[in-house]
Scaffold this active site. Structure first.
Site, PDB file in Angstrom:
ATOM      1  N   ASP A   9       0.791  -1.241   0.000  1.00 39.94           N
ATOM      2  CA  ASP A   9       0.000   0.000   0.000  1.00 39.94           C
ATOM      3  C   ASP A   9       0.825   1.294   0.000  1.00 39.94           C
ATOM      4  OD1 ASP A   9      -1.947  -1.928   0.242  1.00 39.94           O
ATOM      5  OD2 ASP A   9      -2.810  -1.144   2.095  1.00 39.94           O
ATOM      6  N   ASP A  51      -4.716  -0.683  -1.575  1.00 35.33           N
ATOM      7  CA  ASP A  51      -6.070  -0.400  -1.141  1.00 35.33           C
ATOM      8  C   ASP A  51      -6.791   0.105  -2.387  1.00 35.33           C
ATOM      9  OD1 ASP A  51      -6.619  -0.969   1.520  1.00 35.33           O
ATOM     10  OD2 ASP A  51      -7.012   1.109   2.046  1.00 35.33           O
ATOM     11  N   HIS A  53     -10.607   1.059  -3.210  1.00 39.62           N
ATOM     12  CA  HIS A  53     -11.988   1.137  -2.760  1.00 39.62           C
ATOM     13  C   HIS A  53     -12.932   1.664  -3.835  1.00 39.62           C
ATOM     14  CE1 HIS A  53     -10.608   0.071   1.139  1.00 39.62           C
ATOM     15  NE2 HIS A  53      -9.981   1.211   1.373  1.00 39.62           N
ATOM     16  N   HIS A  59     -16.397   1.288   6.145  1.00 35.40           N
ATOM     17  CA  HIS A  59     -14.953   1.527   6.214  1.00 35.40           C
ATOM     18  C   HIS A  59     -14.652   3.021   6.075  1.00 35.40           C
ATOM     19  CE1 HIS A  59     -10.725   0.523   5.967  1.00 35.40           C
ATOM     20  NE2 HIS A  59     -10.612   1.034   4.764  1.00 35.40           N
ATOM     21  N   HIS A  73     -10.380   7.279   1.139  1.00 38.26           N
ATOM     22  CA  HIS A  73      -8.997   7.123   0.691  1.00 38.26           C
ATOM     23  C   HIS A  73      -8.919   6.035  -0.368  1.00 38.26           C
ATOM     24  CE1 HIS A  73      -9.563   4.143   3.899  1.00 38.26           C
ATOM     25  NE2 HIS A  73      -8.703   3.388   3.225  1.00 38.26           N
ATOM     26  N   LYS A  98      -7.321  -4.714  -2.988  1.00 38.26           N
ATOM     27  CA  LYS A  98      -8.136  -5.173  -1.854  1.00 38.26           C
ATOM     28  C   LYS A  98      -9.094  -4.082  -1.423  1.00 38.26           C
ATOM     29  CE  LYS A  98      -4.320  -4.033   1.296  1.00 38.26           C
ATOM     30  NZ  LYS A  98      -4.859  -2.893   2.020  1.00 38.26           N
ATOM     31  N   CYS A 140      -2.041  -2.298   7.693  1.00 39.50           N
ATOM     32  CA  CYS A 140      -1.999  -3.226   6.559  1.00 39.50           C
ATOM     33  C   CYS A 140      -0.724  -4.057   6.496  1.00 39.50           C
ATOM     34  CB  CYS A 140      -2.241  -2.470   5.262  1.00 39.50           C
ATOM     35  SG  CYS A 140      -3.929  -1.778   5.204  1.00 39.50           S
TER      36      CYS A 140
END
Length: 193
Positions: A9, A51, A53, A59, A73, A98, A140
């Protein structure tokens, strides 16, 4: 057997100026690049997690509690989800996304564009040892290291090339990783963003 470097990340939103910045993130990006240049044969494989999203539900918090919910984010399609420009990505063979529709901290919850998960990718490439670097030590990186050990990989975290959010959560993370048999080398970067 072979070894792999997992870069966790190292994205714009987790570095200085990002929406969920971790102090020292940009320095970690540059440090990883320097290490890859200085020791090109150290790892057989290099992979990275992101990450990523779309709509991760609770979250994202408004307001966030910074425990279970966070500011928006790493939203797909934004510059915040991209790798930090100081991270050299030429050697990255696969990226594991993810958290599209739910919270996800471990890279082992992610998948490559073809749907393959990280554990399967590593096994297909005969990897038995992994080193981890990236952001954030206490979130993470911790989750990915714990899952790597649980999956049976000999796991080391190169802490000097990780950036942490806070001392208290980092202490908890270090104890958890140590208890799980993860080798810890160095000290994480902990500074205000």
């Amino acid at each position: 057997m072979r070894n792999a470097l997992i870069i966790v990340d190292v994205q714009n939103d987790f570095c200085e100026g990002g929406s969920l910045a971790v102090g020292g993130g940009a320095g970690v990006a540059a440090g990883i690049s320097r290490l890859l240049a200085a020791e090109p044969d150290r790892w057989t494989h290099v992979v990275a997690t992101k990450d990523y999203h779309i709509d991760p539900g609770a979250h994202f918090g408004d307001p966030p509690d910074f425990v279970e919910s966070w500011p928006r984010h790493c939203v797909v399609g934004t510059s915040g989800s991209e790798f930090h420009p100081d991270l050299a990505t030429e050697r990255v063979e696969a990226i594991f996304h993810k958290g599209e529709h739910a919270a996800a901290y471990s890279g082992f919850e992610g998948h490559a564009d073809d749907g393959e998960c990280l554990a399967d990718w590593l096994r297909r490439h005969d990897v038995d040892r992994v080193d981890l670097v990236g952001i954030a030590t206490d979130h993470c990186v911790r989750a990915t290291a714990l899952d790597a050990a649980r999956e049976g990989f000999a796991t080391t975290v190169l802490l000097d090339l990780t950036a942490a959010v806070a001392p208290d959560t980092t202490d908890v993370a270090l104890r958890a990783m140590d208890s799980a048999g993860v080798t810890l080398n160095g000290q994480p970067v902990i500074r205000a963003a």
